[in-house]
Design an enzyme around this catalytic site. Structure first.
Site, PDB file in Angstrom:
ATOM      1  N   GLY A  85      23.801 -18.442  12.374  1.00 49.20           N
ATOM      2  CA  GLY A  85      24.974 -18.355  11.522  1.00 49.20           C
ATOM      3  C   GLY A  85      26.179 -19.158  11.957  1.00 49.20           C
ATOM      4  O   GLY A  85      27.233 -19.067  11.326  1.00 49.20           O
ATOM      5  N   TRP A  87      26.835 -22.460  11.822  1.00 49.90           N
ATOM      6  CA  TRP A  87      27.290 -23.419  10.814  1.00 49.90           C
ATOM      7  C   TRP A  87      27.892 -22.693   9.617  1.00 49.90           C
ATOM      8  O   TRP A  87      28.861 -23.161   9.023  1.00 49.90           O
ATOM      9  CB  TRP A  87      26.137 -24.323  10.367  1.00 49.90           C
ATOM     10  CG  TRP A  87      25.919 -25.499  11.286  1.00 49.90           C
ATOM     11  CD1 TRP A  87      26.170 -25.549  12.629  1.00 49.90           C
ATOM     12  CD2 TRP A  87      25.410 -26.786  10.927  1.00 49.90           C
ATOM     13  NE1 TRP A  87      25.843 -26.783  13.121  1.00 49.90           N
ATOM     14  CE2 TRP A  87      25.377 -27.562  12.109  1.00 49.90           C
ATOM     15  CE3 TRP A  87      24.970 -27.344   9.740  1.00 49.90           C
ATOM     16  CZ2 TRP A  87      24.923 -28.878  12.116  1.00 49.90           C
ATOM     17  CZ3 TRP A  87      24.512 -28.662   9.740  1.00 49.90           C
ATOM     18  CH2 TRP A  87      24.491 -29.424  10.929  1.00 49.90           C
ATOM     19  N   ASP A 108      17.598 -18.734   5.226  1.00 53.07           N
ATOM     20  CA  ASP A 108      16.763 -18.860   6.420  1.00 53.07           C
ATOM     21  C   ASP A 108      15.505 -18.027   6.219  1.00 53.07           C
ATOM     22  O   ASP A 108      15.480 -17.107   5.386  1.00 53.07           O
ATOM     23  CB  ASP A 108      17.515 -18.368   7.667  1.00 53.07           C
ATOM     24  CG  ASP A 108      16.901 -18.892   8.954  1.00 53.07           C
ATOM     25  OD1 ASP A 108      17.396 -19.906   9.479  1.00 53.07           O
ATOM     26  OD2 ASP A 108      15.911 -18.297   9.430  1.00 53.07           O
ATOM     27  N   ASP A 124      12.089 -19.665   2.206  1.00 47.93           N
ATOM     28  CA  ASP A 124      11.306 -20.745   2.808  1.00 47.93           C
ATOM     29  C   ASP A 124      11.697 -22.024   2.076  1.00 47.93           C
ATOM     30  O   ASP A 124      11.403 -22.188   0.877  1.00 47.93           O
ATOM     31  CB  ASP A 124       9.815 -20.463   2.639  1.00 47.93           C
ATOM     32  CG  ASP A 124       8.927 -21.545   3.250  1.00 47.93           C
ATOM     33  OD1 ASP A 124       9.461 -22.593   3.687  1.00 47.93           O
ATOM     34  OD2 ASP A 124       7.697 -21.342   3.286  1.00 47.93           O
ATOM     35  N   ASP A 149      20.480 -27.733   9.559  1.00 43.39           N
ATOM     36  CA  ASP A 149      20.334 -27.897  11.004  1.00 43.39           C
ATOM     37  C   ASP A 149      18.943 -27.431  11.426  1.00 43.39           C
ATOM     38  O   ASP A 149      18.725 -27.013  12.554  1.00 43.39           O
ATOM     39  CB  ASP A 149      21.419 -27.096  11.737  1.00 43.39           C
ATOM     40  CG  ASP A 149      21.592 -27.529  13.184  1.00 43.39           C
ATOM     41  OD1 ASP A 149      21.322 -28.708  13.484  1.00 43.39           O
ATOM     42  OD2 ASP A 149      21.987 -26.699  14.022  1.00 43.39           O
ATOM     43  N   LYS A 189      19.526 -32.559  10.134  1.00 41.33           N
ATOM     44  CA  LYS A 189      19.050 -32.949  11.470  1.00 41.33           C
ATOM     45  C   LYS A 189      17.760 -33.749  11.356  1.00 41.33           C
ATOM     46  O   LYS A 189      16.852 -33.403  10.592  1.00 41.33           O
ATOM     47  CB  LYS A 189      18.805 -31.705  12.320  1.00 41.33           C
ATOM     48  CG  LYS A 189      18.283 -32.019  13.721  1.00 41.33           C
ATOM     49  CD  LYS A 189      17.927 -30.747  14.480  1.00 41.33           C
ATOM     50  CE  LYS A 189      19.153 -29.990  14.899  1.00 41.33           C
ATOM     51  NZ  LYS A 189      18.822 -28.799  15.728  1.00 41.33           N
TER      52      LYS A 189
END
Length: 239
Positions: A85, A87, A108, A124, A149, A189
């Site tokens: 959590g 970000w 998530d 998902d 991320d 990322k």
């Protein structure tokens, strides 16, 4: 067992501190010992605790946003792979979602402790219907920023790890294309070497600017970098 020695900087203003050395305990792998020592001596970990952030990763987003100004008050943000959590905390504070100006939707695979000003959903991101599920959570509205991320569990095989991370970045882009407003931004990322050619091609077709960034808060020995795309041209369905 840990051992402290004098020396080293805290990284937060020149304060001298203690370097914590971790002895390899019975049953602990050398890699685990190195990770623990790195955590104990990481100034960003200490500063995250001091400021109430859930992870040191918060400082990566802070640094990127300070430069590129993605998270403005009133904006709508999607945070993919949000656990734990950190970000989401930064996004909520900067778009002022707790005060009702902006909106943050976090997603998530795992539940996380509630973050003030953040709506959370278990999701998902590789689900083909993930974009529509997020659109539903947004009440049919569109987002201004999609953050990711996410990182797959490392296998130790560089090529495999790279492909798995790129796969997650592509899944995040699928969601971005399905949910972003024209002019919106995507930040995800990837690993050293940057985004794969197919991903870069899609980004250049869909956004006006594409760049790779590595914030100082990323560990020097980390292979992670981020791909940032701004100026979303609009999904094909939008004309």
């Amino acid at each position: 067992m840990v051992k402290s020695t004098k020396g080293g900087s805290s990284g937060g203003g020149g304060r001298r501190g203690l370097t914590v050395r971790v002895k390899t305990a019975k049953g602990r792998k050398i890699a685990s010992t190195r990770w623990l020592q790195r955590q104990l001596n990481d100034p960003y970990v200490e500063e995250a605790k001091r400021q109430g952030y859930r992870s040191r990763a918060a400082f990566k987003l802070i640094e990127i946003d300070d430069k590129y100004h993605l998270l403005k008050p009133g904006k709508t943000v999607i945070d993919l792979g949000a656990a734990p959590g950190g970000w989401s905390q930064v996004a909520a504070a900067r778009v002022k979602s707790e005060g009702g100006k902006g909106k943050v939707i976090a997603a998530d695979l795992n539940e996380i402790e509630p973050v003030p000003g953040v709506g959370f959903m278990v999701l998902d991101v590789t689900d083909p219907d993930a974009g529509e599920k997020i659109r539903t959570a947004l009440d049919g509205a569109r987002a201004d920023v999609v953050l990711s991320d996410m990182a797959a569990s490392a296998t130790g095989h560089r090529a495999t790890d790279h492909l798995r991370v790129i796969g997650l970045a592509e899944a995040a882009l699928d969601i971005a294309e399905n949910t972003l407003n024209p002019g919106g931004a995507y930040l995800a990322k990837v690993l050293q070497g940057g985004a794969g050619q197919e991903l870069v091609t899609r980004l250049r077709q869909g956004f006006t600017k594409v760049a790779h960034v590595k914030p100082k808060a990323s560990r020097a020995d980390s292979s992670e970098v981020y791909v940032l795309a701004t100026g979303f041209r609009g999904a094909p369905a939008d004309g």
